[in-house]
Scaffold this active site. Sequence first.
Site, PDB file in Angstrom:
ATOM      1  N   ASP A  15      26.668 -14.755  47.788  1.00 56.09           N
ATOM      2  CA  ASP A  15      27.623 -15.794  48.497  1.00 56.09           C
ATOM      3  C   ASP A  15      26.740 -16.487  49.354  1.00 56.09           C
ATOM      4  OD1 ASP A  15      29.695 -17.099  49.461  1.00 56.09           O
ATOM      5  OD2 ASP A  15      30.715 -15.473  50.405  1.00 56.09           O
ATOM      6  N   ASP A  66      24.630 -20.468  48.884  1.00 53.53           N
ATOM      7  CA  ASP A  66      24.917 -21.533  49.816  1.00 53.53           C
ATOM      8  C   ASP A  66      23.700 -22.068  50.528  1.00 53.53           C
ATOM      9  OD1 ASP A  66      27.848 -21.739  49.247  1.00 53.53           O
ATOM     10  OD2 ASP A  66      27.990 -21.687  51.421  1.00 53.53           O
ATOM     11  N   LYS A  82      18.905  -4.333  49.438  1.00 54.11           N
ATOM     12  CA  LYS A  82      18.460  -4.114  50.742  1.00 54.11           C
ATOM     13  C   LYS A  82      18.209  -2.582  50.634  1.00 54.11           C
ATOM     14  CE  LYS A  82      17.999  -4.818  55.130  1.00 54.11           C
ATOM     15  NZ  LYS A  82      16.737  -5.518  55.681  1.00 54.11           N
ATOM     16  N   ASP A 139      16.768 -10.007  53.234  1.00 53.13           N
ATOM     17  CA  ASP A 139      16.206 -10.868  54.214  1.00 53.13           C
ATOM     18  C   ASP A 139      14.720 -11.621  53.893  1.00 53.13           C
ATOM     19  OD1 ASP A 139      15.267  -8.303  54.055  1.00 53.13           O
ATOM     20  OD2 ASP A 139      14.788  -7.901  55.965  1.00 53.13           O
ATOM     21  N   TYR A 146      32.795  -7.371  49.129  1.00 50.22           N
ATOM     22  CA  TYR A 146      34.037  -7.878  49.320  1.00 50.22           C
ATOM     23  C   TYR A 146      35.006  -7.115  48.709  1.00 50.22           C
ATOM     24  CZ  TYR A 146      31.644 -11.938  51.024  1.00 50.22           C
ATOM     25  OH  TYR A 146      30.603 -13.072  51.664  1.00 50.22           O
TER      26      TYR A 146
END
Length: 371
Positions: free
Chosen positions: A258, A262, A201, A234, A144
């Site tokens: 983020d 959620d 990752k 993942d 971001y």
Amino acid sequence: MSTTYRICLLPGDGIGPEITAEAVKVLNAIGEREGVTFEFAEALLGGIAIDETGTALPESTLEAAHAADAVLLAAIGGPRWDTTDPEKPRPEQGLLGIRKALGLYANLRPVKLFPALVGASTLKPEALEGVDMLIVRELTGGLYFGESGREYDVAGAGRDGAAGQRAYDTMEYREFEVERIARTAFEAARVRRGRVHSVDKANVLESSRMWREVVHALHAEEFADVELLDQLVDNTAMQLIRWPAQFDVVVTENMFGDILSDEASMLTGSLGMLASASLGDGTALYEPSHGSAPDIAGQGIANPLAMLLSVEMMLRYSFELHSAADELAAAIEGVLDEGWRTRDIADESTLPQKTVGTAAMGDLVVERLGG
Ligand code: NAD
């Protein structure tokens, strides 16, 4: 003389002022019990700040935040201020601006299932047993905040080999940014169940390979007593649904955090129950995870518990009033165990006379605190 803690209150918009009033009520009750004083300074942020000053984050709010020992934010935004005009101020600018100004690099979101609310989740009760995790999201770096851009008229980027657009965002980290967020996670794990999942990752991304190296080096040097496990993002997305109780502390990059936070928040099924803390090296900021709920604003029916759980985090992380934080957590759990519900967390088993509004829920918590 009793200790005084200065709290900057940012009630914001929508249901914000209603849930802030409950936080003040509860803090005053805790202050009396503990023999400490909470001093409140209210400031403007978000839509209300735009209405009154023309900007979402007035200078006076920044000054009040810097002068305080902690900031308690309710929620900002609403359809009144929605705009696609880049020239117009937007409420979220206030939120992003204050996080930046306070240097808040760590976002902590606890996800704990209250046994009384197990029916609110879409998952089966047996899959949820023992869910009690803390997601530690890096907040000021990563995808971001890396270099991003857009180019027009790029040869071959359009349809059928024509010229077209190219856009890019870069995931970027510096060693010190990874080390400080990892430290936050290890320290949190030490006072919890002693386990950290570092999520990356690393099979694809270079920034993740460096993330992993830095986390492991810090672990070996200072936190060998904490269990450290690597997990690919993942896989984490899948494990959160398959077996969420395996997680104690999860630490991860900004965008991964983020999305995962959620996802994890929905394990509990109720937005009105989720708190968060954003920490840096100075004043920290506490806020519920939900928004300003404009659809129910002004009706006195908002759930104040996410706000009160944010107060619990403030007592712990900023003021180190751990026994007061434990008592507040127990009071909230006690109220729920007795069957009291605001409308958003009520179900078919809730007795109509136990469905209460915002202020009554705050009063019930205060009663359990012996206020
Ligand atoms: P929201 O979280 O405000 O509401 C989603 C749904 O959950 C609504 O039906 C609402 O009534 C309900 N809800 C949320 N909190 C509740 C509570 N404490 N008690 C009872 N019910 C509750 O999300 P949204 O509708 O997508 O956004 C509304 C506004 O809030 C938008 O302007 C958005 O930009 C803003 N927002 C602000 C924050 C923040 O301040 N940190 C976070 C998210 C959204």
